[in-house]
Design an enzyme around this catalytic site. Structure first.
Site: not given
Ligand code: UT7
Length: 322
Positions: A116, A249, A279
């Protein structure tokens, strides 16, 4: 002195949004819309159709970024693509994207794996290539099909992730641009977020699904995101009150709110897409950036802080003038 500057953004989310109730019904999950929305802020996500790979999503996002930068595919001399869900073991998804875009000028192309944090890593690497003078115009991409590595029996993880791609064009410029980037990793925490399987002798060895210790990740993320944000702000000789927009993020709204609070940034300055995208790992930051630019929130001259955290453990931030 050579700087690098973002000149175009693009994003792509496959298919229709799948809201929490639809996902719960489709997968027969022992969960609820209330639990998912309250604990994470997620209400919907997108999933790529069977047969669509990371390079297919990256292609559309990249075409949109190139269009907004006003340049042709063969103007690109570097592709850095962040993904943890590549099309193949090799060739790289970046090489596949290069071919799909019709780039025939020999542009360098490689994948980068920092889960990520991947987009922050890719941006920092491309910035350094450009500032060295070796390359002039980079396509920096985050593209993921995390739906392929989710265990649909694990309600603690399968409700969190979605598929998507985001891209930027980063060009050499006389003025900044990217003020500062910072990258970090600590492999001692490798087990708290991992897909620990691999292919050997024609078989999958180990666990092919994403596993996460959610609470450990949460605590680690809040701590290191505040630290690394501070690091790039200080490296640029600036203060947090000069930041116009925070593009974090997109994993959990509570992590984003905690980070904004630690930086004393009003929550309205935080770009949020996790509610609609879930996500999307390496794609989440460029997707959020693109959405904020296209909606007119982020405009020319704004000071923008990007930050990410992910498996490895990895984390990083970038401070830039848009
Ligand atoms: O992109 C990489 C970065 N990833 C992240 O940033 C994720 C960070 N972690 C998190 O966002 C949170 O830790 C989660 C959203 C993953 C979990 O939230 P939590 O508040 O830490 O919940 P928990 O794991 O402590 O679980 C609490 C309860 C448990 O039940 P018991 O043991 O208390 O009876 C879980 O089994 O919630 C249960 N639970 C669920 N219930 C309904 C876990 N997942 C679900 C679910 N629906 N989907």
């Amino acid at each position: 002195m050579i700087h690098s500057r973002i000149t175009g953004t693009g994003g792509y989310l496959p298919g229709d949004p799948v809201d929490n109730n639809a996902l719960i019904a489709a997968r027969g999950l022992d969960s609820s819309d209330e639990w998912i929305a309250e604990r994470t802020g997620i209400r919907a996500r997108h999933f790529a159709p069977a047969g669509a790979a990371a390079s297919d999503l990256a292609l559309v996002a990249s075409q949109r970024a190139l269009e907004s930068a006003g340049c042709a595919p063969n103007d690109i001399d570097l592709i850095v693509l962040a993904t943890s869900t590549p099309d193949f073991i090799f060739p790289s998804t970046a090489a596949l994207l290069q071919d799909k875009l019709g780039i025939t000028n020999g542009a360098a192309a490689f994948d980068l794996q920092a889960v990520c944090s991947g987009f922050i890593y890719a941006l920092s690497v491309a910035d350094k290539f450009i500032r060295s003078g070796s390359h002039k115009r980079a396509l920096v991409v985050g593209a993921e099909v995390f739906s392929r590595i989710l265990d649909w029996r694990d309600r603690g993880t399968c409700v969190l992730f979605g598929d998507g791609a985001g891209a930027i064009v980063l060009e050499a410029s006389d003025t900044p641009g990217i003020y500062a980037t910072a990258l970090h990793a600590d492999g001692r925490y490798r087990d708290i977020l991992a897909v620990a399987g691999h292919v050997c002798d024609g078989q999958t060895i180990g666990d092919p699904f994403l596993r996460m210790d959610g609470q450990a990740v949460f605590k680690f993320a809040v701590k290191v995101l505040a630290e690394v944000a501070d690091e790039v702000i200080r490296a640029a000789g600036m203060t947090a009150d000069q930041v116009d927009w925070l593009v974090p993020h997109q994993a959990n709204i509570r992590i984003m709110q905690a980070t904004a609070k630690k930086l004393r940034l009003p929550v309205e300055k935080c770009i949020v897409t996790v509610d609609r995208h879930g996500n999307t790992s390496a794609a989440s930051i460029p997707l959020a950036l693109d959405e904020a630019v296209r909606s007119g929130k982020i405009g020319a001259g704004d000071t923008v802080l990007l930050e990410g955290v992910g498996g490895g453990f990895t984390w990083g931030a970038a401070l830039l003038k848009f």
